[in-house]
Design a protein around this motif. Structure first.
Motif, PDB file in Angstrom:
ATOM      1  N   THR A  89      19.871  25.612  42.942  1.00 25.05           N
ATOM      2  CA  THR A  89      20.056  26.877  42.220  1.00 25.05           C
ATOM      3  C   THR A  89      21.070  27.757  42.925  1.00 25.05           C
ATOM      4  N   GLU A  90      21.026  27.780  44.243  1.00 25.13           N
ATOM      5  CA  GLU A  90      21.969  28.588  45.018  1.00 25.13           C
ATOM      6  C   GLU A  90      23.399  28.084  44.848  1.00 25.13           C
ATOM      7  N   LEU A  91      23.580  26.767  44.839  1.00 24.03           N
ATOM      8  CA  LEU A  91      24.917  26.210  44.665  1.00 24.03           C
ATOM      9  C   LEU A  91      25.445  26.493  43.259  1.00 24.03           C
ATOM     10  N   ILE A  92      24.603  26.402  42.275  1.00 26.32           N
ATOM     11  CA  ILE A  92      25.007  26.718  40.897  1.00 26.32           C
ATOM     12  C   ILE A  92      25.524  28.155  40.811  1.00 26.32           C
ATOM     13  N   LYS A  93      24.811  29.082  41.446  1.00 24.63           N
ATOM     14  CA  LYS A  93      25.251  30.488  41.456  1.00 24.63           C
ATOM     15  C   LYS A  93      26.581  30.637  42.185  1.00 24.63           C
ATOM     16  N   SER A  94      26.752  29.922  43.283  1.00 24.82           N
ATOM     17  CA  SER A  94      27.999  29.994  44.053  1.00 24.82           C
ATOM     18  C   SER A  94      29.183  29.527  43.222  1.00 24.82           C
TER      19      SER A  94
END
Length: 250
Positions: A89-94
């Motif tokens: 999820t964090e990578l998707i936001k990045s």
């Protein structure tokens, strides 16, 4: 806002394709599957889940498969993802954030590998940094196997993790090892690389030492030991195949 396309290379990936498409659609505008001749439901499932499927006949060249898509879309950015990988999820936001900013850079992130049901921390399967997001017109891939991107833009590392759920059986590993080492040996031979018997063995033993001791594979217990032994066999096999090609072409 700039447009981003995810690119997935496939060959018989019906067990993975639905989940990876759903995963990347959280941050991309288009999903393009480059299929090399699946004889299962990969293409059908990909299209039914919103991807565009293109076919390129397999010629034992992973870089050619990745480069094939570059003039098949008008997306501003290309995100390369394998069928057995998932973005956190964090990578998707990045990814969404950097595309919104429109910075002309190439982007990397950390990849965590799970193989044979074990999440590795050390050795040959230790977490590594991979560069997978590029402005479409600024990247080309090279080398037939263990391919790498060539991009001269500044690089920025993104927060978040890419999980790679790789080998789930020894047979799967053996099949890929056989394929990859053959491609490597033929490509290396054609480029003029040569090796002797003793050098092939030396490369194999060093591969084990590097994975088990220098990269601290022993800290992963039995999983670290057998992954290091696998790396010994893989390294020996690719150099021995190169040696065999030399003998056949004398």
């Amino acid at each position: 806002m700039k447009k981003i396309a995810a690119v997935i290379l496939t060959k018989n990936e019906e067990k993975n394709i639905k989940d990876v498409i759903e995963n990347v659609l959280n941050c991309v505008d288009e999903v393009i599957v480059i299929d090399s001749g699946s004889n299962d439901a990969t293409a059908f499932l990909a299209e039914n889940n919103g991807a565009r499927v293109l076919y390129r006949e397999w010629d034992e060249d992973f870089s050619a498969q990745r480069n094939f898509v570059l003039d098949k879309t008008d997306a501003d950015y290309i995100l390369y993802i394998d069928a057995d990988e998932r973005m956190s999820t964090e990578l998707i936001k990045s990814v969404k954030n950097v595309v919104t900013k429109c910075d002309v850079k190439q982007y990397s992130f950390m990849r965590q590998i799970e193989a044979f049901g074990f999440e590795y921390k050390h050795g040959i399967f230790a977490p590594d940094e991979v560069t997978r997001l590029f402005p479409r017109t600024e990247v080309k891939w090279e080398h037939k196997v263990h391919e790498r991107p060539v991009c001269h833009l500044p690089k920025q590392k993104l927060s978040g993790t890419l999980m790679h759920y790789t080998y789930d059986s020894w047979q799967q590993w053996l099949n890929k090892a056989g394929q990859y080492t053959s491609i490597w040996a033929e490509d290396s031979f054609n480029k003029g690389k040569r090796v002797g018997k003793s050098a092939a063995l030396t490369h194999g033993f060093y591969g084990f030492i590097r994975a088990y001791f220098l990269q601290l594979g022993f800290l992963d217990g039995w999983a670290g030991l057998y992954s290091s032994l696998q790396h010994f066999f893989y390294t020996l096999l690719k150099y021995w195949k190169l040696y065999e090609l030399q003998q056949k072409n004398k």
